[in-house]
Write a protein that holds these residues in place. Structure first.
Motif, PDB file in Angstrom:
ATOM      1  N   GLY A  31      45.684  85.771  46.579  1.00 53.68           N
ATOM      2  CA  GLY A  31      45.118  86.418  45.406  1.00 53.68           C
ATOM      3  C   GLY A  31      45.470  85.769  44.091  1.00 53.68           C
ATOM      4  N   THR A  32      46.182  84.635  44.122  1.00 55.09           N
ATOM      5  CA  THR A  32      46.607  84.008  42.869  1.00 55.09           C
ATOM      6  C   THR A  32      45.697  82.845  42.458  1.00 55.09           C
ATOM      7  OG1 THR A  32      48.181  82.657  44.142  1.00 55.09           O
ATOM      8  CG2 THR A  32      49.028  84.673  43.107  1.00 55.09           C
ATOM      9  N   GLY A  33      44.538  82.728  43.094  1.00 57.31           N
ATOM     10  CA  GLY A  33      43.564  81.719  42.669  1.00 57.31           C
ATOM     11  C   GLY A  33      43.841  80.324  43.165  1.00 57.31           C
ATOM     12  N   LYS A  34      44.489  80.211  44.316  1.00 51.95           N
ATOM     13  CA  LYS A  34      44.897  78.900  44.840  1.00 51.95           C
ATOM     14  C   LYS A  34      43.710  77.978  45.103  1.00 51.95           C
ATOM     15  CE  LYS A  34      46.579  79.189  48.935  1.00 51.95           C
ATOM     16  NZ  LYS A  34      45.552  78.724  49.892  1.00 51.95           N
ATOM     17  N   THR A  35      42.691  78.480  45.783  1.00 50.88           N
ATOM     18  CA  THR A  35      41.540  77.638  46.131  1.00 50.88           C
ATOM     19  C   THR A  35      40.837  77.125  44.875  1.00 50.88           C
ATOM     20  OG1 THR A  35      41.225  78.893  48.180  1.00 50.88           O
ATOM     21  CG2 THR A  35      39.399  77.521  47.446  1.00 50.88           C
ATOM     22  N   LYS A  36      40.699  77.990  43.891  1.00 50.69           N
ATOM     23  CA  LYS A  36      40.087  77.585  42.622  1.00 50.69           C
ATOM     24  C   LYS A  36      40.916  76.495  41.959  1.00 50.69           C
ATOM     25  CE  LYS A  36      38.567  79.541  38.187  1.00 50.69           C
ATOM     26  NZ  LYS A  36      38.480  80.786  37.401  1.00 50.69           N
ATOM     27  N   VAL A  37      42.232  76.628  41.983  1.00 47.45           N
ATOM     28  CA  VAL A  37      43.118  75.641  41.371  1.00 47.45           C
ATOM     29  C   VAL A  37      43.001  74.294  42.086  1.00 47.45           C
ATOM     30  CG1 VAL A  37      45.549  75.016  41.047  1.00 47.45           C
ATOM     31  CG2 VAL A  37      44.752  77.292  40.408  1.00 47.45           C
ATOM     32  N   ILE A  38      42.973  74.309  43.419  1.00 42.02           N
ATOM     33  CA  ILE A  38      42.830  73.054  44.173  1.00 42.02           C
ATOM     34  C   ILE A  38      41.505  72.380  43.828  1.00 42.02           C
ATOM     35  CG2 ILE A  38      42.599  72.044  46.478  1.00 42.02           C
ATOM     36  CD1 ILE A  38      44.435  74.260  47.521  1.00 42.02           C
ATOM     37  N   ALA A  39      40.436  73.174  43.778  1.00 35.98           N
ATOM     38  CA  ALA A  39      39.117  72.632  43.468  1.00 35.98           C
ATOM     39  C   ALA A  39      39.094  72.039  42.063  1.00 35.98           C
ATOM     40  CB  ALA A  39      38.058  73.724  43.596  1.00 35.98           C
ATOM     41  N   THR A  61      41.816  75.589  58.473  1.00 36.82           N
ATOM     42  CA  THR A  61      40.679  75.984  59.311  1.00 36.82           C
ATOM     43  C   THR A  61      39.403  75.320  58.810  1.00 36.82           C
ATOM     44  OG1 THR A  61      40.104  77.919  57.946  1.00 36.82           O
ATOM     45  CG2 THR A  61      41.737  78.245  59.709  1.00 36.82           C
ATOM     46  N   ASN A  62      38.403  75.249  59.685  1.00 34.72           N
ATOM     47  CA  ASN A  62      37.101  74.706  59.296  1.00 34.72           C
ATOM     48  C   ASN A  62      36.476  75.533  58.179  1.00 34.72           C
ATOM     49  OD1 ASN A  62      36.998  72.542  61.175  1.00 34.72           O
ATOM     50  ND2 ASN A  62      36.476  73.970  62.798  1.00 34.72           N
ATOM     51  N   LYS A  63      36.651  76.846  58.242  1.00 33.32           N
ATOM     52  CA  LYS A  63      36.114  77.728  57.212  1.00 33.32           C
ATOM     53  C   LYS A  63      36.723  77.410  55.853  1.00 33.32           C
ATOM     54  CE  LYS A  63      35.661  82.609  55.924  1.00 33.32           C
ATOM     55  NZ  LYS A  63      36.003  84.012  56.293  1.00 33.32           N
ATOM     56  N   ALA A  64      38.033  77.222  55.825  1.00 31.46           N
ATOM     57  CA  ALA A  64      38.716  76.901  54.570  1.00 31.46           C
ATOM     58  C   ALA A  64      38.275  75.543  54.041  1.00 31.46           C
ATOM     59  CB  ALA A  64      40.224  76.934  54.776  1.00 31.46           C
ATOM     60  N   ALA A  65      38.058  74.592  54.935  1.00 33.51           N
ATOM     61  CA  ALA A  65      37.598  73.263  54.517  1.00 33.51           C
ATOM     62  C   ALA A  65      36.209  73.346  53.894  1.00 33.51           C
ATOM     63  CB  ALA A  65      37.594  72.310  55.712  1.00 33.51           C
ATOM     64  N   ARG A  66      35.321  74.138  54.508  1.00 33.17           N
ATOM     65  CA  ARG A  66      33.972  74.306  53.957  1.00 33.17           C
ATOM     66  C   ARG A  66      34.023  74.971  52.582  1.00 33.17           C
ATOM     67  NH1 ARG A  66      32.783  75.646  59.392  1.00 33.17           N
ATOM     68  NH2 ARG A  66      32.952  77.875  58.916  1.00 33.17           N
ATOM     69  N   GLU A  67      34.878  75.982  52.450  1.00 33.85           N
ATOM     70  CA  GLU A  67      34.996  76.680  51.172  1.00 33.85           C
ATOM     71  C   GLU A  67      35.530  75.736  50.097  1.00 33.85           C
ATOM     72  OE1 GLU A  67      37.178  80.545  49.081  1.00 33.85           O
ATOM     73  OE2 GLU A  67      37.549  80.106  51.199  1.00 33.85           O
ATOM     74  N   MET A  68      36.501  74.919  50.461  1.00 38.28           N
ATOM     75  CA  MET A  68      37.059  73.975  49.502  1.00 38.28           C
ATOM     76  C   MET A  68      35.995  72.990  49.038  1.00 38.28           C
ATOM     77  SD  MET A  68      40.367  71.451  49.920  1.00 38.28           S
ATOM     78  CE  MET A  68      41.419  72.801  50.479  1.00 38.28           C
ATOM     79  N   ILE A  85      37.679  65.833  53.044  1.00 36.32           N
ATOM     80  CA  ILE A  85      38.115  67.231  53.074  1.00 36.32           C
ATOM     81  C   ILE A  85      38.045  67.693  54.521  1.00 36.32           C
ATOM     82  CG2 ILE A  85      37.738  69.571  52.182  1.00 36.32           C
ATOM     83  CD1 ILE A  85      36.142  68.283  49.876  1.00 36.32           C
ATOM     84  N   ARG A  86      39.186  67.862  55.163  1.00 31.63           N
ATOM     85  CA  ARG A  86      39.201  68.131  56.601  1.00 31.63           C
ATOM     86  C   ARG A  86      40.376  69.021  56.992  1.00 31.63           C
ATOM     87  NH1 ARG A  86      36.113  64.602  59.837  1.00 31.63           N
ATOM     88  NH2 ARG A  86      35.011  63.007  58.639  1.00 31.63           N
ATOM     89  N   THR A  87      40.284  69.559  58.207  1.00 29.81           N
ATOM     90  CA  THR A  87      41.456  70.185  58.812  1.00 29.81           C
ATOM     91  C   THR A  87      42.347  69.059  59.344  1.00 29.81           C
ATOM     92  OG1 THR A  87      40.512  70.288  61.045  1.00 29.81           O
ATOM     93  CG2 THR A  87      40.048  72.147  59.560  1.00 29.81           C
ATOM     94  N   PHE A  88      43.589  69.399  59.683  1.00 34.13           N
ATOM     95  CA  PHE A  88      44.501  68.387  60.216  1.00 34.13           C
ATOM     96  C   PHE A  88      43.929  67.715  61.465  1.00 34.13           C
ATOM     97  CE2 PHE A  88      47.776  70.246  57.557  1.00 34.13           C
ATOM     98  CZ  PHE A  88      48.518  69.134  57.220  1.00 34.13           C
ATOM     99  N   HIS A  89      43.442  68.533  62.397  1.00 34.32           N
ATOM    100  CA  HIS A  89      42.981  67.965  63.661  1.00 34.32           C
ATOM    101  C   HIS A  89      41.694  67.178  63.470  1.00 34.32           C
ATOM    102  CE1 HIS A  89      45.490  71.453  65.204  1.00 34.32           C
ATOM    103  NE2 HIS A  89      46.119  70.363  65.567  1.00 34.32           N
ATOM    104  N   SER A  90      40.831  67.641  62.574  1.00 37.69           N
ATOM    105  CA  SER A  90      39.619  66.894  62.273  1.00 37.69           C
ATOM    106  C   SER A  90      39.963  65.552  61.630  1.00 37.69           C
ATOM    107  CB  SER A  90      38.716  67.720  61.336  1.00 37.69           C
ATOM    108  OG  SER A  90      37.629  66.947  60.879  1.00 37.69           O
ATOM    109  N   GLN A 227      46.222  66.536  48.899  1.00 37.17           N
ATOM    110  CA  GLN A 227      46.443  67.951  48.643  1.00 37.17           C
ATOM    111  C   GLN A 227      46.380  68.700  49.974  1.00 37.17           C
ATOM    112  OE1 GLN A 227      45.342  69.304  44.568  1.00 37.17           O
ATOM    113  NE2 GLN A 227      43.358  68.442  45.114  1.00 37.17           N
ATOM    114  N   VAL A 228      47.394  69.527  50.228  1.00 37.12           N
ATOM    115  CA  VAL A 228      47.476  70.241  51.507  1.00 37.12           C
ATOM    116  C   VAL A 228      47.530  71.742  51.238  1.00 37.12           C
ATOM    117  CG1 VAL A 228      48.700  70.471  53.688  1.00 37.12           C
ATOM    118  CG2 VAL A 228      48.762  68.291  52.459  1.00 37.12           C
ATOM    119  N   ASP A 229      46.535  72.450  51.744  1.00 37.47           N
ATOM    120  CA  ASP A 229      46.443  73.897  51.556  1.00 37.47           C
ATOM    121  C   ASP A 229      47.085  74.622  52.742  1.00 37.47           C
ATOM    122  OD1 ASP A 229      45.753  76.333  50.480  1.00 37.47           O
ATOM    123  OD2 ASP A 229      43.663  76.245  51.120  1.00 37.47           O
TER     124      ASP A 229
END
Length: 313
Positions: A31-39, A61-68, A85-90, A227-229
């Motif tokens: 809730g502290t705006g992390k994704t927005k800050v990374i972007a 996750t793939n979902k988080a990667a797509r959102e980023m 912009i990928r997951t670790f395994h990807s 950058q690692v989320d």
């Protein structure tokens, strides 16, 4: 749009976005705006003429990667296509595929996840012991640890499963009679299944990527900004990938390091934070403002917890 959103950032968020000189450790509860800050930090890097091909963003996750990717695309539609912009395994799969002339894995291949691994091991263990549920927990961890132990040997060292297990047990003795009796056979049958079905598991990806990073220095020079989320959910083996890849590059780790539900898969946030601080000497920034919960709601929730049986006496 960047300028408009910049005006909405608080002081802590602005410190993260504009600091592209230091390694960062960003403590960011939900809730502290992390994704927005990374972007926005990624967009700021692009605005400062950092080539998009030298920026790597990793998430869980793939979902988080797509959102980023979508969030960054709001600020720079053109360059977002050239970011990694990928997951670790990807990312590991991508790296191995790019270096397939140097890898020991057959490409293309099928990646199996942790639930697939569990199903395969259950069938193998039941065929040998007729009691798969009783032995699954210890044996699953054992197989994973033995496979990771392979990293103690050089890239070109060929070890049969029996020798690998023997070497592992010499260093990490076990009193489990099932591991002692069946460990090497189960690992051999599991590896045989993967090979015959042209599959690799998540551990294979991490191990092979680690070897390739160590022998192919060009990857350490490619990404100047990493950058690692959701770092709190990253396993120690994935953190090792970051360390090998980062070297002297700029790196920023984001996460709520007091919250993790993945200790069972190797997450150890406090250990990784200690190592990260020692090696990279990061600037530490805490995002304190919660945009999902108003202060009134937070106060009410805390009051409820204090006056309920959920609150420890």
């Amino acid at each position: 749009m960047f300028e408009r959103d910049w005006e909405t950032l608080n002081e802590d968020q602005r410190l993260v976005v504009k600091n592209i000189k230091d390694s960062l450790l960003v403590l960011a509860p939900a809730g502290t705006g992390k994704t927005k800050v990374i972007a926005m930090r990624t967009a700021y890097l692009l605005n400062q003429q950092v080539p998009p091909t030298s920026i790597l963003c990793l998430t869980f996750t793939n979902k988080a990667a797509r959102e980023m990717e979508e969030r960054i695309g709001l600020y720079d539609k053109h360059n977002v296509r050239h970011l990694t912009i990928r997951t670790f395994h990807s990312f590991c799969y991508y790296l191995i595929n790019q270096e397939k002339q140097n890898t020991r894995l057959a490409f293309p291949c099928t990646i199996i996840d942790e639930s697939d691994t569990q199903d395969i091991l259950k069938r193998i263990i039941f065929a040998l012991t007729k009691q798969e549920e009783k032995y699954m927990g210890n044996m699953t961890s054992f197989i994973e640890n033995v496979k990771k132990y392979r990293l103690n040997f050089s890239f070109d060292t060929e070890l049969k499963e029996e020798r690998l297990v023997k070497a592992y047990l010499k260093e990490y003795p076990s009193k489990d009679p099932i591991i002692l009796q069946y460990g090497a056979r189960i690992l051999r049958l599991y590896e045989k299944y993967l090979k015959e079905n042209n599959c690799v598991d998540f551990i294979d990806l991490i191990i092979e990527a680690t070897y390739l990073l160590e022998i192919r220095a060009k990857w350490q020079k490619r990404y100047h900004y990493i950058q690692v989320d959701e770092m709190q959910d990253t396993s120690t083996r994935e953190y090792h990938i970051i360390k090998v890849l980062a070297k002297e590059n700029h790196i920023a780790l984001y996460g709520d390091f007091n919250q993790t539900i993945y200790e069972w898969r190797g997450s150890a946030p406090q250990t990784m934070i200690g190592d990260y601080k020692e090696i990279f000497n990061p600037v530490e920034i805490t995002l304190k403002t919660n945009y999902r919960s108003t202060q009134l709601l937070l106060k009410a929730a805390n009051s409820f917890i204090r006056n309920s049986n959920l609150y420890p006496s």
